[in-house]
Structures are given as structure tokens and as C-alpha cells.
Design a protein around this motif. Sequence first.
Motif, short mmCIF file in Angstrom:
data_model
loop_
_atom_site.label_atom_id
_atom_site.label_comp_id
_atom_site.label_asym_id
_atom_site.label_seq_id
_atom_site.Cartn_x
_atom_site.Cartn_y
_atom_site.Cartn_z
N TYR A 4 0.80 -1.23 0.00
CA TYR A 4 0.00 0.00 0.00
C TYR A 4 0.84 1.28 0.00
N ALA A 5 2.10 1.20 0.36
CA ALA A 5 2.89 2.43 0.42
C ALA A 5 3.80 2.62 -0.79
N VAL A 6 4.20 1.55 -1.46
CA VAL A 6 5.15 1.66 -2.55
C VAL A 6 4.51 1.36 -3.91
N VAL A 7 3.71 0.30 -3.99
CA VAL A 7 3.18 -0.13 -5.28
C VAL A 7 2.24 0.89 -5.93
N PRO A 8 1.20 1.41 -5.24
CA PRO A 8 0.32 2.36 -5.94
C PRO A 8 1.01 3.60 -6.50
N PRO A 9 1.89 4.28 -5.74
CA PRO A 9 2.56 5.43 -6.34
C PRO A 9 3.49 5.04 -7.50
N ALA A 10 4.05 3.84 -7.46
CA ALA A 10 4.93 3.41 -8.54
C ALA A 10 4.15 2.99 -9.79
N VAL A 11 2.98 2.42 -9.60
CA VAL A 11 2.19 1.91 -10.72
C VAL A 11 1.40 3.03 -11.41
N ASN A 12 0.98 4.03 -10.67
CA ASN A 12 0.17 5.11 -11.24
C ASN A 12 0.79 5.74 -12.48
N PRO A 13 2.05 6.19 -12.46
CA PRO A 13 2.61 6.77 -13.68
C PRO A 13 2.67 5.80 -14.85
N LEU A 14 2.93 4.53 -14.55
CA LEU A 14 2.95 3.53 -15.63
C LEU A 14 1.58 3.37 -16.27
N ILE A 15 0.56 3.31 -15.45
CA ILE A 15 -0.80 3.13 -15.97
C ILE A 15 -1.21 4.30 -16.84
N TYR A 16 -0.97 5.50 -16.36
CA TYR A 16 -1.42 6.67 -17.11
C TYR A 16 -0.55 6.96 -18.32
N SER A 17 0.72 6.59 -18.27
CA SER A 17 1.57 6.81 -19.44
C SER A 17 1.29 5.78 -20.53
N MET A 18 0.76 4.60 -20.16
CA MET A 18 0.47 3.59 -21.16
C MET A 18 -0.71 3.97 -22.05
N ARG A 19 -1.45 5.00 -21.67
CA ARG A 19 -2.52 5.48 -22.55
C ARG A 19 -1.96 6.36 -23.66
N ASN A 20 -0.72 6.78 -23.54
CA ASN A 20 -0.06 7.61 -24.53
C ASN A 20 0.35 6.73 -25.72
N GLN A 21 -0.14 7.05 -26.91
CA GLN A 21 0.10 6.22 -28.09
C GLN A 21 1.58 6.16 -28.47
N GLU A 22 2.29 7.29 -28.33
CA GLU A 22 3.72 7.30 -28.67
C GLU A 22 4.50 6.37 -27.75
N LEU A 23 4.17 6.36 -26.48
CA LEU A 23 4.85 5.49 -25.53
C LEU A 23 4.52 4.03 -25.83
N LYS A 24 3.27 3.75 -26.17
CA LYS A 24 2.90 2.38 -26.53
C LYS A 24 3.70 1.91 -27.75
N GLY A 25 3.81 2.78 -28.75
CA GLY A 25 4.57 2.42 -29.96
C GLY A 25 6.03 2.16 -29.65
N ALA A 26 6.65 3.02 -28.83
CA ALA A 26 8.06 2.83 -28.46
C ALA A 26 8.26 1.55 -27.67
#
Length: 196
Positions: free
Chosen positions: A161-183
Motif C-alpha cells: 500500500y505504500a510503494v506499489v500504488p505510487p509506482a504503478v500510477n505513472p505507468l498506468i497513465y503513461s500507457m494510454r499515450n500512443q507514442e509510448l505504446k509504440g516505443a
Amino acid sequence: MAYDRYVAICQPLHYGTLLGSRACVHMAAAAWGTGFLNAALHTANTLSLPLCQGNAVGQFFCEIPQILKLSCSRAYLREIWLLVLGTFLGFGCFVSVLLSYVQIFRAVLRIPSEQGRHKAFSTCLPHLAVVSLFVSTGMFAYLKPPSISSTSLDLVVTVLYAVVPPAVNPLIYSMRNQELKGALKKMMQSGVSQKQ
């Protein structure tokens, strides 16, 4: 975040007026102010506790339940009341998020196109998954009976609860970016071709 998703999906034409800069400043100030007050009360109260079982905490950072185990006075009852207050604050936030998502899902299920529903769900479900992980593991950490407490279990739950949610949040929201998905796709394909 839940209110942002609620307004974006349920009232998209009013998004600019309901979530203008002034509303965002008020919401951030309320969250920061509540968090600061809660932390200040816990810190002041915890520092006043006499410790009779040493001062070594079986965690990699100090948590209130771990410090209460070291206390030997009846003063820990004040801390219990602060935990109850914190639980009510957390429960209020949980109910707010829950009600927002009930409204969001009702609105999404009324969207006629499959593509529209998929897009709406793809913006909400990752946030809901992270919030659910945070709330469930946090509740387990603070509300579990002492009889099932062990150092390794406490450590795993704390990391969840202290490490995983803050670490996963940027990954989840950046994966919606099409350029990042392509790379990422290109990188994975080049890694697979190098192995062959």
C-alpha cells in the motif's frame, strides 16, 4: 481523480467550469490540509508515547501500529482515537470515490457505441484498480487483529500500500499515450528478434 473522471464522463460539457483552476486549487488545498493536520496530530501524539520495549521498529519506516506495540503506557488510547478519526476520514474518501464510480459506470453503460464504452472504461478502470489496492491493503494493515501479525506479513502489506500504488500510477497513465505504446512495442519486438 475520481471527481475528475466523474465530471469528464458524466458532465463533459461542464468540465471547464466545474474543474477550473480555482476548483483544483480548493481540492488540492483540502487534501493537503487534511493530510497535514492528520500527520501533525499523529506525530505529536506518537512522540509523546513512552517506549518501554526499546525503540527498534520491525519495518523499514515507522508506522503507527508498530510504534504502539513498543508503548507501555495507557497513553496509546489517544493514538487509538486518532486512528479512529483517520479511519473515518478514509472511509469518507472511500464513499466519495465509490459514489463517483457508481455514477460513472451508470453513464458509461448508457453510451451506445462499443468503442465509446471501451474508451471510458479504459480511463477509469486503472485508477479504480490502484485505489482498490491502496484501500484494501491499507485497511488490512491497520485493522487486522494483532493475532495474525507477523513481521514478514506486515512488511509485505506495507510495501503493497505504500510503494506499489505510487509506482504503478505513472505507468498506468503513461500507457494510454500512443507514442509510448509504440516505443514500448518496438523495444519489445527488437528484444524478441535479438533472442532469435
